[in-house]
Write a protein that holds these residues in place. Structure first.
Motif, PDB file in Angstrom:
ATOM      1  N   UNK A 238       0.877  -1.179   0.000  1.00 29.14           N
ATOM      2  CA  UNK A 238       0.000   0.000   0.000  1.00 29.14           C
ATOM      3  C   UNK A 238       0.909   1.221   0.000  1.00 29.14           C
ATOM      4  N   UNK A 239       0.919   1.962  -1.114  1.00 27.10           N
ATOM      5  CA  UNK A 239       1.795   3.127  -1.247  1.00 27.10           C
ATOM      6  C   UNK A 239       0.966   4.396  -1.344  1.00 27.10           C
ATOM      7  N   UNK A 240       1.490   5.481  -0.770  1.00 27.29           N
ATOM      8  CA  UNK A 240       0.907   6.803  -0.907  1.00 27.29           C
ATOM      9  C   UNK A 240       1.903   7.696  -1.632  1.00 27.29           C
ATOM     10  N   UNK A 248       7.080   9.329  -3.465  1.00 23.65           N
ATOM     11  CA  UNK A 248       6.384   8.490  -2.502  1.00 23.65           C
ATOM     12  C   UNK A 248       6.369   9.170  -1.138  1.00 23.65           C
ATOM     13  N   UNK A 249       5.189   9.212  -0.523  1.00 21.09           N
ATOM     14  CA  UNK A 249       5.053   9.785   0.809  1.00 21.09           C
ATOM     15  C   UNK A 249       5.391   8.752   1.874  1.00 21.09           C
ATOM     16  N   UNK A 250       4.735   7.601   1.795  1.00 21.67           N
ATOM     17  CA  UNK A 250       4.984   6.532   2.758  1.00 21.67           C
ATOM     18  C   UNK A 250       4.397   5.226   2.254  1.00 21.67           C
ATOM     19  N   UNK A 251       4.833   4.150   2.856  1.00 20.52           N
ATOM     20  CA  UNK A 251       4.277   2.832   2.609  1.00 20.52           C
ATOM     21  C   UNK A 251       3.524   2.399   3.861  1.00 20.52           C
ATOM     22  N   UNK A 286      -2.823  10.483   6.393  1.00 25.81           N
ATOM     23  CA  UNK A 286      -1.886  11.545   6.768  1.00 25.81           C
ATOM     24  C   UNK A 286      -0.904  11.098   7.842  1.00 25.81           C
ATOM     25  N   UNK A 287      -1.278  10.068   8.621  1.00 33.18           N
ATOM     26  CA  UNK A 287      -0.392   9.569   9.672  1.00 33.18           C
ATOM     27  C   UNK A 287       0.050   8.126   9.443  1.00 33.18           C
ATOM     28  N   UNK A 288      -0.709   7.381   8.623  1.00 28.04           N
ATOM     29  CA  UNK A 288      -0.390   5.975   8.394  1.00 28.04           C
ATOM     30  C   UNK A 288      -0.952   5.042   9.435  1.00 28.04           C
ATOM     31  N   UNK A 289      -1.802   5.537  10.337  1.00 27.35           N
ATOM     32  CA  UNK A 289      -2.377   4.709  11.393  1.00 27.35           C
ATOM     33  C   UNK A 289      -3.670   4.046  10.919  1.00 27.35           C
TER      34      UNK A 289
END
Length: 421
Positions: A238-240, A248-251, A286-289
């Motif tokens: 799951x990529x953002x 890439x922002x985060x995985x 926005x936080x990945x939680x």
């Protein structure tokens, strides 16, 4: 193994009311393969509904007329393959803006569909080019089709004319999504492990290749403000992505199997992902939680069992436009409707061999496609959103979680605005 938590009585869950069915024409025995309806789509303005009937055919129907037919003639409607068949050669510009039923031969098996609408003030990002082959007007409505051979074909919905043929992917184009801001930026997800960004206002110029997936990319979705893209694929990915910088922002990590579908909430504050691990996760992008987990198998399977053939693969997920409900479709022959503040379904519907689902533009109907090329429609849970929820959506449309957390407000209000339910 059960489909619902032990505290939930399955018999008490509301059954969704069937709205109608669009049944694909019967195919010869030797053509059973390739009939799968991998994607269904509603036009942004609600004027059209499109789906893949299999065998390289896409059907476009005026949505309002489709609903009237269900009311007049009952739920079943066997589609007529001898209807109006349009191509580049026989398109009729005189019928523009008058919704008509079209059957489009795309030349190869269709894996993905997406509607896109143009806003004239959104200019092409390629500022150095002054001449363009196409001038898209404010009333322009396009349909993108992703094919088995890696090509993407762009059609004028009103006339059926083929406008562009985008060639760069080397494998199946598994998903397509237009930026919601009217810029006609198109992103394609492919089995060649890449995402590609196309500018249709620049005659389909490919602007960027997004790399990072180590395996097939199954699905992609824009955030409502078009600033963020989510892509999901095999190997639990799951990529953002930041779509202003194409970085890439985060995985996001948490799933135990291939992730096959994703969708943002209408305010962009939440992200839903569906996986073969029997779960739908609701994330704060926005936080990945992880904010909420919707399980489709109880007791919850261990990571090893969830990562294998568990008979509860979740195939699709879709956010309703009210921001309160989510629909999921799994291999246990059931469609589930969830509330974002409940961990069990509030409504269910039976469906065998389902592959995809999508809410109508007004959120009142859910459409689901199946292996045999047919589409089924149900009435969705109806609820008047509270004033608090409407205010929350208004705030979250313009404020990411980090900015919300800095507001000088009581902790309970902060939790509510952050969807920490």
């Amino acid at each position: 193994m059960a489909s619902f938590p032990p505290r939930v009585n399955e018999k008490e869950i509301v059954r969704s009311r069937t709205i109608g069915e669009l049944l694909a024409p019967a195919a010869p025995f030797d053509k059973k393969c390739g009939r799968e309806n991998w994607t269904v789509a509603f036009a942004p303005d609600g004027s059209y509904f499109a789906w893949s009937q299999g065998h390289r055919t896409v059907k476009l129907v005026p949505w309002s007329q489709c609903l009237k037919n269900f009311l007049l003639h009952g739920t079943k409607n066997i589609t007529n393959s001898s209807g109006l068949r349009l191509s580049r050669q026989n398109s009729d510009g005189g019928q523009k803006n008058k919704p008509r039923e079209h059957i489009i031969d795309c030349g190869d098996i269709v894996w993905s569909l997406a509607f896109g609408s143009s806003v004239p003030e959104k200019q092409s990002r390629c500022v150095n080019i002054e001449w363009h082959r196409f001038r898209f007007g404010q009333d322009q409505l396009l349909l993108a089709t992703g094919l088995n051979n890696g090509r993407i074909k762009i059609w004028d919905v009103y006339t059926g004319k083929l406008l562009l043929n985008l060639v760069d992917h080397t494998e199946v184009v598994r998903d397509l999504t237009f930026a919601p801001d009217g810029s006609l930026i198109l992103v394609s997800a492919s089995r060649d492990k890449t995402l590609r960004v196309w500018d249709l206002k620049d005659d389909g110029n490919m602007m960027k290749v997004l790399r990072g997936h180590q395996n097939w990319v199954y699905s992609c979705a824009f955030s409502p403000d078009s600033s963020m893209l989510c892509s999901v694929g095999a190997s639990k990915a799951v990529f953002l992505w930041n779509m202003d910088k194409y970085t890439m922002i985060r995985k996001l990590e948490g799933h135990h199997h291939d992730v096959v579908a994703c969708d943002f909430s209408p305010d962009g504050a939440l992200l839903a992902t569906a996986s073969y691990d029997t779960r739908v996760y609701i994330w704060d992008p926005h936080t990945g939680h992880i904010v909420m987990e919707f399980g489709h198998l109880f007791p919850p399977p261990t990571p090893i069992f969830a990562g294998g053939a568990n008979d509860r693969w979740v195939r699709s997920v879709s956010f309703s436009h009210d921001g309160l409900h989510v629909a999921s479709l799994a291999d246990d022959k059931m469609v589930r409707f969830w509330r974002i503040d409940e961990d069990y379904p509030v409504q269910v519907a039976p469906l065998s061999n389902g592959l995809c689902c999508a809410f109508s533009t007004d959120g009142s109907v859910l459409a689901a496609g199946t292996h045999d090329g047919s589409v089924y429609f149900w009435a969705t849970p109806r609820q008047v959103p509270s004033l608090q929820h409407l205010c929350r959506m208004s705030i979250r449309r313009v404020m990411p979680t980090q900015e919300v957390q800095e507001l000088p407000i009581p902790s309970k209000v902060l939790e509510f605005l952050s969807y920490r339910l």
